[in-house]
Design an enzyme around this catalytic site. Structure first.
Site, PDB file in Angstrom:
ATOM      1  N   LEU A   1       0.873  -1.164   0.000  1.00  0.00           N
ATOM      2  CA  LEU A   1       0.000   0.000   0.000  1.00  0.00           C
ATOM      3  C   LEU A   1       0.910   1.213   0.000  1.00  0.00           C
ATOM      4  CD1 LEU A   1      -2.724  -0.939   2.676  1.00  0.00           C
ATOM      5  CD2 LEU A   1      -2.991  -0.917   0.193  1.00  0.00           C
ATOM      6  N   ASP A   2       0.553   2.251  -0.760  1.00  0.00           N
ATOM      7  CA  ASP A   2       1.370   3.461  -0.807  1.00  0.00           C
ATOM      8  C   ASP A   2       1.531   4.040   0.596  1.00  0.00           C
ATOM      9  OD1 ASP A   2       1.488   3.179  -3.542  1.00  0.00           O
ATOM     10  OD2 ASP A   2      -0.213   4.509  -3.913  1.00  0.00           O
ATOM     11  N   ILE A   3       2.540   4.857   0.782  1.00  0.00           N
ATOM     12  CA  ILE A   3       2.844   5.404   2.101  1.00  0.00           C
ATOM     13  C   ILE A   3       1.667   6.199   2.677  1.00  0.00           C
ATOM     14  CG2 ILE A   3       3.936   7.495   1.141  1.00  0.00           C
ATOM     15  CD1 ILE A   3       5.934   7.311   3.538  1.00  0.00           C
TER      16      ILE A   3
ATOM     17  N   HIS B   1       0.518   2.969  -7.824  1.00  0.00           N
ATOM     18  CA  HIS B   1      -0.412   4.105  -7.755  1.00  0.00           C
ATOM     19  C   HIS B   1      -1.632   3.917  -8.664  1.00  0.00           C
ATOM     20  CE1 HIS B   1       2.269   6.263  -5.207  1.00  0.00           C
ATOM     21  NE2 HIS B   1       3.107   6.655  -6.134  1.00  0.00           N
TER      22      HIS B   1
END
Length: 238
Positions: free
Chosen positions: A102-104, A190
């Site tokens: 999962l993105d930051i 993303h």
């Protein structure tokens, strides 16, 4: 199986830490103190205890985390806190890793395990494991743009997204939030943000709420984690 491997694979500590624990006489096998790391034990029949507490051999662990923003989905990083940093020593000893990423700045459901086969099956494009996200957008999503995203769009030269499912969430007129659920079966870098950017919108908040049949429990707060229940294990295995 060697005793030190048995202990390490049960989350007692690293191989180095286990040898120190053995030297201190903290381990009993069938009620006898054992200090020899090379001793062979039967993980099913033998009774192994640490300071009087029985050790149940468990080679694999499966953890569900509600990942908070600001933490990266990696085992180590020189700049940012990782999801592994949030775990207690017991689970760190198992050398777990995040299943996917999962993105930051993305929150929500993240699985961690040391079971490479299960991780591969959940991430394999051939398995088409659905991932559902709650999304807050800068602008309302029109029906026309919803259909464009659902039918698949071209994000890269050789990448066209598979069909997606989008649910527009009804909102109170007093709450100025444009919210949707989107379900995709891929996990490109993303991807969700890029999909909405394609239709001239911007993701303001993103949270994964479901992976396959596994739902993020409402009572699991941000940053919290726990092992999967037997019922939840069946959901990801079947």
């Amino acid at each position: 199986m060697r005793l030190d491997k048995f202990l390490a694979n049960s989350g007692i500590g690293t191989r180095k830490e286990v040898k120190i624990i053995l030297k201190k006489g903290k381990i009993k096998v069938n009620e006898k103190i054992v200090k020899d790391a090379k001793m062979q034990v039967d993980e099913i029949k033998d009774d192994v205890k640490i300071e009087g507490e029985k050790i149940t051999y468990k080679p694999f662990v499966y953890i569900m985390m509600n990942k908070p923003s600001g933490v990266i989905s990696a085992t180590e990083d020189g700049k940012h806190k990782t999801v592994i940093d949030l775990l207690c020593e017991k689970y760190k000893n198992y050398k777990v890793f995040p299943v996917g990423r999962l993105d930051i700045d993305t929150e929500g459901l993240l699985l961690l395990t040391n079971d490479g086969v299960l991780a591969h099956n959940l991430l394999s494009p051939k398995k088409h494991v659905d991932k559902k996200y709650y999304v807050e957008l800068k602008e309302p999503l029109t029906i026309e743009k919803k259909k464009i995203l659902e039918n698949g769009i071209k994000l890269e030269e050789n990448f066209v997204t598979k069909k997606a499912k989008i649910e527009i969430i009804d909102k109170d007129e007093d709450i100025k939030v444009n919210s949707v659920f989107i379900t995709i079966s891929e996990g490109k870098f993303h991807q969700v943000k890029r999909m909405f950017k394609f239709v001239e919108n911007e993701v303001l908040y993103l949270k994964r709420v479901k992976m396959g049949k596994l739902l993020l429990p409402e009572d699991l707060k941000l940053g919290e984690y726990r092992e999967l229940s037997e019922e939840e294990m069946n959901l990801i295995l079947n």
